[in-house]
Design a protein around this motif. Sequence first.
Motif, short mmCIF file in Angstrom:
data_model
loop_
_atom_site.label_atom_id
_atom_site.label_comp_id
_atom_site.label_asym_id
_atom_site.label_seq_id
_atom_site.Cartn_x
_atom_site.Cartn_y
_atom_site.Cartn_z
N MET A 1 -8.24 5.07 13.60
CA MET A 1 -7.10 5.50 12.80
C MET A 1 -6.64 6.89 13.20
O MET A 1 -7.44 7.73 13.63
CB MET A 1 -7.44 5.48 11.31
N SER A 2 -5.35 7.15 13.01
CA SER A 2 -4.81 8.47 13.29
C SER A 2 -5.08 9.39 12.11
O SER A 2 -5.45 8.94 11.02
CB SER A 2 -3.30 8.38 13.51
N GLU A 3 -4.88 10.68 12.30
CA GLU A 3 -5.10 11.64 11.23
C GLU A 3 -4.15 11.36 10.06
O GLU A 3 -4.55 11.46 8.90
CB GLU A 3 -4.91 13.07 11.74
N ALA A 4 -2.92 10.99 10.35
CA ALA A 4 -1.95 10.69 9.29
C ALA A 4 -2.38 9.48 8.45
O ALA A 4 -2.25 9.49 7.23
CB ALA A 4 -0.57 10.45 9.89
N GLN A 5 -2.89 8.46 9.12
CA GLN A 5 -3.37 7.28 8.40
C GLN A 5 -4.57 7.63 7.52
O GLN A 5 -4.67 7.18 6.38
CB GLN A 5 -3.76 6.17 9.38
N LEU A 6 -5.47 8.44 8.05
CA LEU A 6 -6.64 8.85 7.29
C LEU A 6 -6.24 9.70 6.08
O LEU A 6 -6.82 9.56 5.01
CB LEU A 6 -7.63 9.62 8.17
N GLU A 7 -5.24 10.56 6.24
CA GLU A 7 -4.75 11.36 5.12
C GLU A 7 -4.23 10.46 4.00
O GLU A 7 -4.46 10.72 2.83
CB GLU A 7 -3.63 12.29 5.57
N ASP A 8 -3.54 9.39 4.38
CA ASP A 8 -3.00 8.45 3.39
C ASP A 8 -4.13 7.77 2.62
O ASP A 8 -4.09 7.69 1.39
CB ASP A 8 -2.13 7.41 4.09
N PHE A 9 -5.14 7.31 3.32
CA PHE A 9 -6.28 6.65 2.67
C PHE A 9 -7.08 7.65 1.84
O PHE A 9 -7.45 7.36 0.70
CB PHE A 9 -7.21 6.03 3.71
N ALA A 10 -7.38 8.81 2.39
CA ALA A 10 -8.22 9.79 1.70
C ALA A 10 -7.51 10.40 0.49
O ALA A 10 -8.16 10.81 -0.46
CB ALA A 10 -8.63 10.89 2.67
N GLY A 11 -6.20 10.44 0.52
CA GLY A 11 -5.42 11.03 -0.58
C GLY A 11 -5.24 10.12 -1.77
O GLY A 11 -4.66 10.52 -2.78
N THR A 12 -5.73 8.89 -1.69
CA THR A 12 -5.61 7.93 -2.78
C THR A 12 -6.43 8.39 -3.98
O THR A 12 -7.57 8.82 -3.82
CB THR A 12 -6.13 6.55 -2.33
N ARG A 13 -5.86 8.30 -5.16
CA ARG A 13 -6.61 8.65 -6.37
C ARG A 13 -7.70 7.62 -6.62
O ARG A 13 -7.48 6.43 -6.44
CB ARG A 13 -5.67 8.72 -7.55
N ARG A 14 -8.86 8.06 -7.05
CA ARG A 14 -9.98 7.15 -7.29
C ARG A 14 -9.95 6.54 -8.69
O ARG A 14 -10.57 5.51 -8.92
CB ARG A 14 -11.30 7.90 -7.15
N LYS A 15 -9.28 7.17 -9.61
CA LYS A 15 -9.28 6.69 -10.99
C LYS A 15 -8.75 5.26 -11.06
O LYS A 15 -7.68 4.94 -10.56
CB LYS A 15 -8.41 7.59 -11.87
N GLY A 16 -9.54 4.39 -11.68
CA GLY A 16 -9.14 3.00 -11.84
C GLY A 16 -9.47 2.10 -10.66
O GLY A 16 -9.21 0.90 -10.72
N LYS A 17 -10.01 2.65 -9.60
CA LYS A 17 -10.36 1.85 -8.42
C LYS A 17 -11.78 1.31 -8.58
O LYS A 17 -12.66 1.97 -9.12
CB LYS A 17 -10.33 2.70 -7.15
N PRO A 18 -12.04 0.10 -8.09
CA PRO A 18 -13.41 -0.41 -8.10
C PRO A 18 -14.24 0.35 -7.07
O PRO A 18 -13.70 0.92 -6.12
CB PRO A 18 -13.25 -1.87 -7.69
N GLU A 19 -15.56 0.34 -7.25
CA GLU A 19 -16.43 1.04 -6.30
C GLU A 19 -16.37 0.37 -4.92
O GLU A 19 -16.29 1.06 -3.90
CB GLU A 19 -17.88 1.05 -6.80
N HIS A 20 -16.41 -0.95 -4.90
CA HIS A 20 -16.35 -1.71 -3.63
C HIS A 20 -15.42 -2.90 -3.80
O HIS A 20 -15.28 -3.43 -4.90
CB HIS A 20 -17.74 -2.23 -3.23
N VAL A 21 -14.86 -3.34 -2.69
CA VAL A 21 -14.04 -4.56 -2.64
C VAL A 21 -14.62 -5.42 -1.54
O VAL A 21 -14.93 -4.93 -0.44
CB VAL A 21 -12.56 -4.24 -2.35
N ALA A 22 -14.79 -6.70 -1.80
CA ALA A 22 -15.34 -7.62 -0.80
C ALA A 22 -14.45 -7.66 0.44
O ALA A 22 -13.23 -7.65 0.34
CB ALA A 22 -15.48 -9.02 -1.38
N ALA A 23 -15.07 -7.68 1.61
CA ALA A 23 -14.34 -7.72 2.87
C ALA A 23 -13.66 -9.07 3.04
O ALA A 23 -14.20 -10.10 2.70
CB ALA A 23 -15.29 -7.47 4.03
N ARG A 24 -12.44 -9.02 3.60
CA ARG A 24 -11.72 -10.24 3.89
C ARG A 24 -12.05 -10.69 5.30
O ARG A 24 -12.18 -9.88 6.20
CB ARG A 24 -10.20 -10.01 3.80
N ARG A 25 -12.17 -11.98 5.50
CA ARG A 25 -12.44 -12.50 6.85
C ARG A 25 -11.60 -13.70 7.10
O ARG A 25 -11.24 -14.46 6.37
CB ARG A 25 -13.91 -12.85 7.00
#
Length: 63
Positions: free
Chosen positions: A39-63
């Motif tokens: 991933m590029s730095e911009a993509q990582l910033e988007d993912f890392a900047g996501t608020r954690r409140k209300g998110k599950p700890e883990h999500v099952a991987a899709r295959r």
Amino acid sequence: MPAKSKAQQKAAGAALSAKRGNTKVSELKGAARQMYDSMSEAQLEDFAGTRRKGKPEHVAARR
């Protein structure tokens, strides 16, 4: 695209830290290492900047 889980957001933050030179790449493991390599730095910033409140700890991987 925002992170879908707390774990994904944390991994993106670790990868972003390494991408910026604040953390050693050799310290990254698992998903964080894969994100760092694919991933590029911009993509990582988007993912890392996501608020954690209300998110599950883990999500099952899709295959």
